[in-house]
Design a protein around this motif. Structure first.
Motif, PDB file in Angstrom:
ATOM      1  N   PRO A 168     -37.453 -30.013  12.365  1.00  0.00           N
ATOM      2  CA  PRO A 168     -36.592 -30.308  13.523  1.00  0.00           C
ATOM      3  C   PRO A 168     -35.156 -29.805  13.358  1.00  0.00           C
ATOM      4  O   PRO A 168     -34.504 -29.431  14.342  1.00  0.00           O
ATOM      5  CB  PRO A 168     -36.612 -31.840  13.619  1.00  0.00           C
ATOM      6  CG  PRO A 168     -37.786 -32.279  12.828  1.00  0.00           C
ATOM      7  CD  PRO A 168     -38.026 -31.225  11.793  1.00  0.00           C
ATOM      8  N   LEU A 169     -34.669 -29.762  12.126  1.00  0.00           N
ATOM      9  CA  LEU A 169     -33.332 -29.217  11.883  1.00  0.00           C
ATOM     10  C   LEU A 169     -33.312 -27.715  12.159  1.00  0.00           C
ATOM     11  O   LEU A 169     -32.377 -27.202  12.775  1.00  0.00           O
ATOM     12  CB  LEU A 169     -32.893 -29.501  10.447  1.00  0.00           C
ATOM     13  CG  LEU A 169     -32.662 -30.965  10.074  1.00  0.00           C
ATOM     14  CD1 LEU A 169     -32.466 -31.112   8.563  1.00  0.00           C
ATOM     15  CD2 LEU A 169     -31.461 -31.529  10.829  1.00  0.00           C
ATOM     16  N   VAL A 170     -34.341 -27.018  11.698  1.00  0.00           N
ATOM     17  CA  VAL A 170     -34.443 -25.575  11.944  1.00  0.00           C
ATOM     18  C   VAL A 170     -34.573 -25.325  13.449  1.00  0.00           C
ATOM     19  O   VAL A 170     -33.909 -24.440  13.999  1.00  0.00           O
ATOM     20  CB  VAL A 170     -35.619 -24.954  11.164  1.00  0.00           C
ATOM     21  CG1 VAL A 170     -35.804 -23.480  11.528  1.00  0.00           C
ATOM     22  CG2 VAL A 170     -35.413 -25.120   9.657  1.00  0.00           C
ATOM     23  N   GLU A 171     -35.379 -26.121  14.108  1.00  0.00           N
ATOM     24  CA  GLU A 171     -35.541 -25.973  15.563  1.00  0.00           C
ATOM     25  C   GLU A 171     -34.203 -26.178  16.278  1.00  0.00           C
ATOM     26  O   GLU A 171     -33.843 -25.412  17.184  1.00  0.00           O
ATOM     27  CB  GLU A 171     -36.575 -26.966  16.080  1.00  0.00           C
ATOM     28  CG  GLU A 171     -36.852 -26.840  17.561  1.00  0.00           C
ATOM     29  CD  GLU A 171     -37.931 -27.782  18.040  1.00  0.00           C
ATOM     30  OE1 GLU A 171     -38.541 -27.475  19.084  1.00  0.00           O
ATOM     31  OE2 GLU A 171     -38.169 -28.831  17.400  1.00  0.00           O
ATOM     32  N   HIS A 199     -31.940 -23.109  15.631  1.00  0.00           N
ATOM     33  CA  HIS A 199     -32.381 -21.962  16.420  1.00  0.00           C
ATOM     34  C   HIS A 199     -32.004 -22.135  17.885  1.00  0.00           C
ATOM     35  O   HIS A 199     -31.558 -21.176  18.528  1.00  0.00           O
ATOM     36  CB  HIS A 199     -33.879 -21.745  16.257  1.00  0.00           C
ATOM     37  CG  HIS A 199     -34.245 -21.207  14.918  1.00  0.00           C
ATOM     38  ND1 HIS A 199     -35.540 -20.861  14.586  1.00  0.00           N
ATOM     39  CD2 HIS A 199     -33.510 -20.956  13.804  1.00  0.00           C
ATOM     40  CE1 HIS A 199     -35.582 -20.416  13.343  1.00  0.00           C
ATOM     41  NE2 HIS A 199     -34.353 -20.467  12.853  1.00  0.00           N
ATOM     42  N   ALA A 200     -32.151 -23.344  18.419  1.00  0.00           N
ATOM     43  CA  ALA A 200     -31.767 -23.595  19.816  1.00  0.00           C
ATOM     44  C   ALA A 200     -30.264 -23.386  20.001  1.00  0.00           C
ATOM     45  O   ALA A 200     -29.830 -22.735  20.963  1.00  0.00           O
ATOM     46  CB  ALA A 200     -32.167 -25.005  20.221  1.00  0.00           C
ATOM     47  N   PRO A 225     -34.863 -17.046  19.313  1.00  0.00           N
ATOM     48  CA  PRO A 225     -36.219 -17.383  19.772  1.00  0.00           C
ATOM     49  C   PRO A 225     -36.990 -18.074  18.652  1.00  0.00           C
ATOM     50  O   PRO A 225     -36.971 -17.631  17.501  1.00  0.00           O
ATOM     51  CB  PRO A 225     -36.833 -16.017  20.102  1.00  0.00           C
ATOM     52  CG  PRO A 225     -35.659 -15.113  20.335  1.00  0.00           C
ATOM     53  CD  PRO A 225     -34.568 -15.629  19.434  1.00  0.00           C
ATOM     54  N   SER A 226     -37.637 -19.182  18.988  1.00  0.00           N
ATOM     55  CA  SER A 226     -38.283 -19.987  17.949  1.00  0.00           C
ATOM     56  C   SER A 226     -39.481 -20.721  18.535  1.00  0.00           C
ATOM     57  O   SER A 226     -39.412 -21.233  19.647  1.00  0.00           O
ATOM     58  CB  SER A 226     -37.262 -20.997  17.411  1.00  0.00           C
ATOM     59  OG  SER A 226     -37.794 -21.768  16.379  1.00  0.00           O
ATOM     60  N   ASP A 227     -40.547 -20.743  17.771  1.00  0.00           N
ATOM     61  CA  ASP A 227     -41.706 -21.554  18.144  1.00  0.00           C
ATOM     62  C   ASP A 227     -42.250 -22.194  16.872  1.00  0.00           C
ATOM     63  O   ASP A 227     -41.944 -21.754  15.761  1.00  0.00           O
ATOM     64  CB  ASP A 227     -42.771 -20.716  18.859  1.00  0.00           C
ATOM     65  CG  ASP A 227     -43.324 -19.598  17.998  1.00  0.00           C
ATOM     66  OD1 ASP A 227     -44.076 -19.908  17.051  1.00  0.00           O
ATOM     67  OD2 ASP A 227     -42.997 -18.423  18.259  1.00  0.00           O
ATOM     68  N   GLU A 278     -30.048 -19.112   6.410  1.00  0.00           N
ATOM     69  CA  GLU A 278     -29.628 -20.063   7.437  1.00  0.00           C
ATOM     70  C   GLU A 278     -28.907 -21.223   6.769  1.00  0.00           C
ATOM     71  O   GLU A 278     -29.277 -21.654   5.677  1.00  0.00           O
ATOM     72  CB  GLU A 278     -30.830 -20.616   8.227  1.00  0.00           C
ATOM     73  CG  GLU A 278     -31.547 -19.555   9.020  1.00  0.00           C
ATOM     74  CD  GLU A 278     -32.638 -20.109   9.932  1.00  0.00           C
ATOM     75  OE1 GLU A 278     -32.875 -21.338   9.965  1.00  0.00           O
ATOM     76  OE2 GLU A 278     -33.266 -19.277  10.627  1.00  0.00           O
ATOM     77  N   VAL A 279     -27.879 -21.722   7.450  1.00  0.00           N
ATOM     78  CA  VAL A 279     -27.195 -22.941   7.030  1.00  0.00           C
ATOM     79  C   VAL A 279     -26.880 -23.722   8.299  1.00  0.00           C
ATOM     80  O   VAL A 279     -26.427 -23.144   9.291  1.00  0.00           O
ATOM     81  CB  VAL A 279     -25.932 -22.669   6.182  1.00  0.00           C
ATOM     82  CG1 VAL A 279     -24.929 -21.810   6.917  1.00  0.00           C
ATOM     83  CG2 VAL A 279     -25.295 -23.958   5.713  1.00  0.00           C
ATOM     84  N   TYR A 280     -27.167 -25.009   8.275  1.00  0.00           N
ATOM     85  CA  TYR A 280     -27.005 -25.833   9.475  1.00  0.00           C
ATOM     86  C   TYR A 280     -26.602 -27.246   9.072  1.00  0.00           C
ATOM     87  O   TYR A 280     -27.143 -27.812   8.121  1.00  0.00           O
ATOM     88  CB  TYR A 280     -28.326 -25.882  10.245  1.00  0.00           C
ATOM     89  CG  TYR A 280     -28.319 -26.787  11.444  1.00  0.00           C
ATOM     90  CD1 TYR A 280     -27.699 -26.405  12.632  1.00  0.00           C
ATOM     91  CD2 TYR A 280     -28.956 -28.027  11.405  1.00  0.00           C
ATOM     92  CE1 TYR A 280     -27.700 -27.241  13.745  1.00  0.00           C
ATOM     93  CE2 TYR A 280     -28.966 -28.864  12.513  1.00  0.00           C
ATOM     94  CZ  TYR A 280     -28.332 -28.462  13.679  1.00  0.00           C
ATOM     95  OH  TYR A 280     -28.342 -29.286  14.781  1.00  0.00           O
TER      96      TYR A 280
END
Length: 150
Positions: free
Chosen positions: A18-21, A24-25, A30-32, A84-86
């Protein structure tokens, strides 16, 4: 403040995805679910090509960092790329990302990684300042280029 970096494993997928999602949002990537699983699960299963770290409390992470590994003749050995870093928006601005990136660099240096790279949007002043605080420097002569293979 100490931002804990926890090497993620398969037990962390439900917290990490969910963090990656969300990242990406936010970044309009684009993410699935299938593509994210293909990108995340091998790292959680011990792939030698990279690692995922969850940030903050293991049971309720506030973010993540994904790092991938390569080889550099220029730098004389293994290098790494922050893919990626979030950090969750509600807890940004507290120095956690800076602390995590500095801690990651120290950990990688201890296992003989020679250089740590990342990509940043030239127009994202906030992100560029974060990366400068974390010890990264722009390489003005260079620009990341990509050829998508699939």
């Amino acid at each position: 403040m100490t931002t804990a970096l926890h090497l993620a494993d398969t037990n962390d997928f439900a917290k990490l995805d969910p963090l990656v999602e969300a990242f990406h949002a936010e970044m309009q990537i684009p993410s699935d679910a299938e593509t994210r699983a293909k990108g995340i699960l091998p790292l959680l299963q011990g792939s030698p090509y990279g690692a995922a770290y969850i940030l903050g409390p293991r049971l309720a992470p506030v973010g993540y960092v994904v790092v991938t590994f390569g080889w550099s003749v220029e730098f004389g050995g293994m290098d790494a790329f922050v893919d990626e870093v979030y950090i969750r928006p509600a807890v940004r601005g507290r120095g956690m990302a800076t602390e995590a990136l500095i801690g990651l660099a120290k950990a990688l240096e201890n296992v003989d990684v020679c250089a740590l790279h990342l990509e940043v949007d030239r127009n994202d002043d906030k992100a560029r300042k974060l990366y400068l605080r974390s010890g990264f420097q722009a390489r003005e002569r260079y620009m990341l280029m990509t050829r998508r293979l699939r």
